[in-house]
Design a protein around this motif. Structure first.
Motif, PDB file in Angstrom:
ATOM      1  N   VAL A 614     -49.356  92.867 -52.367  1.00 56.42           N
ATOM      2  CA  VAL A 614     -48.826  93.989 -51.609  1.00 56.42           C
ATOM      3  C   VAL A 614     -47.597  93.475 -50.865  1.00 56.42           C
ATOM      4  O   VAL A 614     -47.727  92.662 -49.951  1.00 56.42           O
ATOM      5  N   VAL A 615     -46.422  93.911 -51.273  1.00 56.66           N
ATOM      6  CA  VAL A 615     -45.175  93.409 -50.702  1.00 56.66           C
ATOM      7  C   VAL A 615     -44.584  94.484 -49.802  1.00 56.66           C
ATOM      8  O   VAL A 615     -44.204  95.560 -50.281  1.00 56.66           O
ATOM      9  N   GLY A 639     -53.139  94.663 -60.567  1.00 57.89           N
ATOM     10  CA  GLY A 639     -54.108  93.600 -60.336  1.00 57.89           C
ATOM     11  C   GLY A 639     -55.385  94.177 -59.783  1.00 57.89           C
ATOM     12  O   GLY A 639     -55.375  95.217 -59.111  1.00 57.89           O
ATOM     13  N   ASP A 640     -56.490  93.516 -60.042  1.00 57.68           N
ATOM     14  CA  ASP A 640     -57.781  94.045 -59.615  1.00 57.68           C
ATOM     15  C   ASP A 640     -57.891  94.120 -58.099  1.00 57.68           C
ATOM     16  O   ASP A 640     -58.401  95.100 -57.552  1.00 57.68           O
ATOM     17  N   GLU A 641     -57.418  93.070 -57.408  1.00 51.84           N
ATOM     18  CA  GLU A 641     -57.514  93.049 -55.955  1.00 51.84           C
ATOM     19  C   GLU A 641     -56.285  92.358 -55.371  1.00 51.84           C
ATOM     20  O   GLU A 641     -55.681  91.501 -56.012  1.00 51.84           O
ATOM     21  N   GLY A 642     -55.943  92.721 -54.151  1.00 53.57           N
ATOM     22  CA  GLY A 642     -54.855  92.069 -53.453  1.00 53.57           C
ATOM     23  C   GLY A 642     -54.856  92.486 -51.999  1.00 53.57           C
ATOM     24  O   GLY A 642     -55.522  93.449 -51.604  1.00 53.57           O
ATOM     25  N   ALA A 643     -54.099  91.758 -51.193  1.00 55.37           N
ATOM     26  CA  ALA A 643     -54.053  92.062 -49.766  1.00 55.37           C
ATOM     27  C   ALA A 643     -52.817  91.437 -49.158  1.00 55.37           C
ATOM     28  O   ALA A 643     -52.218  90.509 -49.714  1.00 55.37           O
ATOM     29  N   VAL A 666     -53.650  95.156 -45.052  1.00 59.44           N
ATOM     30  CA  VAL A 666     -53.585  96.127 -46.148  1.00 59.44           C
ATOM     31  C   VAL A 666     -54.312  95.530 -47.347  1.00 59.44           C
ATOM     32  O   VAL A 666     -54.057  94.374 -47.719  1.00 59.44           O
ATOM     33  N   ARG A 667     -55.212  96.293 -47.950  1.00 61.49           N
ATOM     34  CA  ARG A 667     -55.982  95.817 -49.094  1.00 61.49           C
ATOM     35  C   ARG A 667     -55.816  96.770 -50.276  1.00 61.49           C
ATOM     36  O   ARG A 667     -55.720  97.979 -50.091  1.00 61.49           O
ATOM     37  N   HIS A 675     -57.124 103.651 -58.219  1.00 59.09           N
ATOM     38  CA  HIS A 675     -56.466 102.564 -57.508  1.00 59.09           C
ATOM     39  C   HIS A 675     -56.471 102.947 -56.031  1.00 59.09           C
ATOM     40  O   HIS A 675     -55.903 103.965 -55.637  1.00 59.09           O
ATOM     41  N   ARG A 676     -57.119 102.106 -55.207  1.00 60.47           N
ATOM     42  CA  ARG A 676     -57.279 102.397 -53.786  1.00 60.47           C
ATOM     43  C   ARG A 676     -56.474 101.397 -52.964  1.00 60.47           C
ATOM     44  O   ARG A 676     -56.533 100.179 -53.193  1.00 60.47           O
ATOM     45  N   VAL A 677     -55.723 101.893 -51.989  1.00 56.47           N
ATOM     46  CA  VAL A 677     -55.002 101.060 -51.023  1.00 56.47           C
ATOM     47  C   VAL A 677     -55.456 101.469 -49.639  1.00 56.47           C
ATOM     48  O   VAL A 677     -55.331 102.648 -49.248  1.00 56.47           O
TER      49      VAL A 677
END
Length: 855
Positions: A614-615, A639-643, A666-667, A675-677
């Motif tokens: 997450v940029v 991507g499956d997951e990020g933060a 932020v996840r 896709h959830r943010v």
């Protein structure tokens, strides 16, 4: 003030030796005369005491931290290879053993005070840059010898070295955990301070005798061209320069043996009739001012403040003798600050460019680097002046100078060789925590052997250097005093000017990501620009590609340092570490674990991002970084997951050191159908903290959704950006969700829901851009463009064709229409080469077209 002395529980003293367990990886080793004051390198030893065990008998002392095991022969005096050893334990077994006198075989390098006149790392006589050692090595250990350091008193003033024989060593044992070694050094030597936010904007600098009017005209042109700008740098001509000549053989020298005219403190009134008014104008434009100082010649009698300086020092003015400089004289420096420098600051100088290029050591304290000392002195003086953050713009002075950013790397040669070396030089400096080098973007001066009429900056070289500047600690252009040497962005026509403008815009968009990484450097010792081996220390490839680096946690940069060929591209190799990586626009996925070569056009930069990253970005159109925009874009990569963690503070004060800041987590989580943010509530307080913010979430390479929700509420689709709507941007194949203005004290949940059959084909955006680039090439080289088949024309504007499929018709069929348009493009793309092959276009152009499509 940091506590210099260690906790008593950390100290093991036996006769004439003293061992201090500072961390599980760091032990201080002293013999002879002990000292507890702060030094040039170490300013804090009162760390929490780590667990350790002592075992000893009449002959031997053992200290074990779990990670280190020290053995010393008691009563044997000065440390030698026969009486002292430290073993570094490795997880897989096989200890690394160090003894005094051991020489490192694989130090990973530190930095050097300047790149003046170097072509890359090579001096005109062919000798190489004499780099200092870094704090880390593949040997798994490093020793910092602090024996010869000067001490610092409670006011930060230099102390004499202790009398008597002594050894004062800091042993770092870390194996391949380089990040832990840097964190430990930051713990005892102090963190990298967080510079003011404006430092990360664009700096304009040129060695030129600018006038007030010329600089106002320059500023107006920046505004007209919509180019953001934060800092104006005034080189030597801001002050009077009697006797100065730049012509070899025509130099004059003053009473101190220095070149006349370099030192000066009085504004040149023929250039700046009213300096205070000029600087009020600059501040009104949200520009910061820094001016060049060469203080070696003291204060000359022609200076406006000569009489005031003389009075402060009780100096006899009857003979009009110049007042000599001595940086370690408290009376002299106090008088210089109070009578000359602080009044200039009140008129509008924001910080000082201390361009010290005179004798290397203090005359009053032999062995004390003038560069190191003046960095310390000017920076700490600024820190004491109210609550603003310290800032000095000077060269590297040695270990401990990381506490006084930022660095000026000097007058490098204008060449592709210099461009190719600077990424390595910048990343390597992180090995001594010197994370804020500022280079002369575009180089400073030409090779001496190039005739003056032929001295012109290659537009492509400058454009590529500006792209490197985007992903550097500081983006500052500068150049020698040559009339032909222009770096104004509008001086360059297409395509170079377009690439330069794009680079500056991208820098400002990345500002929140950069600023958060700068805070991380303060917290952890991990600089913004980092060598690859910090993250992949076990892989030989991480050491074999020194010109690529990590830019913060999530972005890998491999700056292009070769010119393009006749087809407008350059093939450039990149090593990608194991795992999946995405291009910066999310268009392509790459499986890492090897070197691959790719053709890049001028406007393309090899930038790769971790999956799920997450940029945070600012929107385009910023004029400066004086204040943060109300809108923040969260660019979410596949991507499956990020933060990520968003970082905010007031951008100017020292409050960040007192806990006055805020963070927002932020996840991102992506599945087959959604896709959830999730944006957490902002945590923390600081002066100027906002109550609300506008968030825009961009889901890259996500496919077109059937429904978008914010906090459970479905948002309507809009063909143009609007608050509380979503759109699909076909130029970047991303979903753009505009949350509108929302409270930062509440959490927000964004969900895009998909039907699996509407997922994007892998690499679609890359194929669209290859088609557009290849068709544009044909139109440039082939005169009879009417010969192009319809499918070629349509493929060359695929993003517009896709946009019409999304925008026209009812909402219900949007995903189906888009999917059908994508399938039509894929069919056209597959037949592009054959379609062009059937035309009367020259065979050479057909071959190049095919190459461009296939890359």
């Amino acid at each position: 003030m940091e506590a210099a002395a260690a906790q008593p529980e950390a100290v093991v003293e036996r006769g004439d030796v003293r061992f201090t367990v500072l961390t599980p990886r760091v032990i201080r080793l002293e013999w002879g005369v002990f000292r507890d004051d702060r030094t040039q390198v170490v300013v804090h030893r009162a760390l929490d005491v780590p667990p350790y065990r002592i075992d000893e008998d009449d002959a031997t002392l053992h200290i074990d931290t779990g990670l280190l095991h020290l053995r010393y022969v008691k009563g044997s005096g000065r440390f030698t290879a026969s009486n002292l050893e430290v073993a570094v334990r490795r997880p897989g077994g096989g200890d690394i053993v160090w003894r005094p006198g051991d020489v490192q075989a694989a130090n990973l390098g530190g930095t050097y005070r300047t790149l003046d006149r170097y072509d890359g790392d090579t001096w005109p006589d062919g000798s190489k840059l004499p780099l200092e050692d870094g704090l880390i090595a593949r040997d798994g250990w490093h020793v910092v010898d602090d024996t010869a350091s000067f001490g610092l008193d409670d006011d930060g003033w230099v102390l004499e070295r202790p009398e008597g024989e002594r050894q004062d060593l800091y042993f770092f044992g870390y194996g391949i955990d380089y990040r832990a070694a840097l964190a430990d050094f930051a713990a005892i030597a102090g963190p990298q301070p967080l510079p003011p936010r404006f430092v990360f904007g664009y700096w304009w600098s040129r060695y030129w005798n600018y006038s007030d009017e010329e600089l106002r005209t320059l500023g107006a042109r920046f505004e007209k061209e919509r180019i953001p700008l934060d800092v104006l740098v005034l080189d030597m001509d801001w002050h009077t320069t009697p006797g100065l000549s730049l012509r070899p053989g025509h130099e004059e020298y003053d009473a101190f043996g220095q070149q006349s005219g370099w030192t000066g403190y009085t504004f040149n009134r023929s250039l700046f009739p009213d300096p205070a008014a000029f600087m009020r104008w600059a501040h009104g434009e949200n520009l910061r001012i820094t001016v060049n100082l060469h203080p070696a010649s003291g204060v000359m009698p022609h200076e406006e403040k000569y009489e005031a300086m003389a009075k402060a020092l009780a100096w006899d003015t009857s003979t009009q003798a110049p007042i000599p400089f001595e940086g370690t004289s408290r009376p002299y420096m106090r008088a210089l600050f109070d009578t000359i420098l602080h009044p200039l600051e009140k008129e509008g100088v924001d910080f000082w460019w201390l361009d010290w290029q005179q004798w290397p050591e203090s005359k009053a304290h032999p062995g004390l680097s003038n560069t190191w000392w003046l960095n310390h002195l000017f920076y700490t003086e600024m820190q004491r002046d109210g609550d603003r953050r310290g800032l000095i713009y000077h060269r590297w002075g040695g270990l401990g100078n990381h506490r006084y950013p930022i660095g000026f790397s000097g007058d490098s040669v204008i060449s592709w060789t210099s461009l190719a070396y600077q990424p390595h030089f910048t990343a390597m400096a992180s090995n001594v925590l010197y994370g804020y080098w500022s280079h002369d973007i575009g180089g400073h001066t030409f090779h001496k052997h190039i005739p003056r009429p032929e001295r012109h900056l290659e537009p492509e070289l400058y454009a590529r250097w500006m792209q490197l500047g985007v992903f550097s600690p500081v983006l500052r252009t500068h150049s020698a005093k040559e009339a032909s040497l222009h770096k104004e962005p509008w001086h360059f026509g297409p395509p170079w000017g377009d690439a330069i403008f794009a680079a500056i815009r991208l820098r400002y968009q990345l500002a929140p990501y950069i600023y958060a990484a700068a805070r991380q450097a303060y917290d952890t010792g991990m600089s913004l620009v980092r060598p690859m081996y910090y993250q992949w220390p076990e892989l030989d490839e991480a050491y074999a590609h020194p010109s690529q680096y990590m830019f913060g946690d999530d972005i890998l940069v491999a700056p292009v340092t070769d010119p393009v060929g006749e087809d407008g591209t350059v093939v450039f190799p990149v090593w990608l570490p194991p795992g999946l990586w995405y291009s910066r626009d999310g268009a392509e996925a790459f499986e890492g674990g090897g070197v691959f070569e790719r053709a890049y056009a001028l406007e393309e930069i090899p930038i790769f991002v971790r999956p799920g990253s997450v940029v945070p970005l600012y929107p385009e159109g910023l004029r400066d970084l004086a204040s943060v925009p109300d809108t923040l874009i969260l660019q979410v990569f596949p991507g499956d997951e990020g933060a990520t963690v968003l970082y905010d503070d007031d951008g100017a004060s020292q409050g960040y050191q007192r806990g006055e800041f805020a963070r927002t987590r932020v996840r991102s989580r992506r599945g087959d159908r959604a896709h959830r943010v999730h944006i957490d509530a902002m945590d923390g307080r600081y002066r100027g903290r906002p109550h609300s913010r506008s968030y825009v979430v961009e889901l890259l390479d996500a496919g077109i959704p059937e429904r978008v929700e914010v906090n459970g509420e479905a948002l309507p689709y809009s063909a143009s950006p609007a608050p509380r709507t979503w759109l699909f941007d076909t130029a970047s194949l991303c979903i753009r969700v505009d949350l509108g203005t929302v409270s930062v004290d509440e959490a927000h949940d964004v969900v895009a829901r998909f039907a699996p059959e509407h997922a994007l084909p892998k690499g679609l955006l890359h194929r669209i851009r290859r088609a557009e680039f290849a068709v544009r090439y044909l139109k440039q080289v082939w005169g009879d463009i009417s010969a192009l088949p319809d499918d070629v024309n349509l493929a060359g504007q695929a993003d517009r064709v896709l946009a019409y499929a999304v925008e026209h018709g009812d909402d219900q069929g949007r995903a189906q229409r888009f999917t059908a348009a994508v399938q039509a493009f894929e069919s056209r793309f597959a037949g592009l080469v054959a379609s062009v092959a059937a035309t009367p276009i020259d065979e050479a152009y057909k071959r190049t077209f095919a190459d461009l499509v296939g890359r």
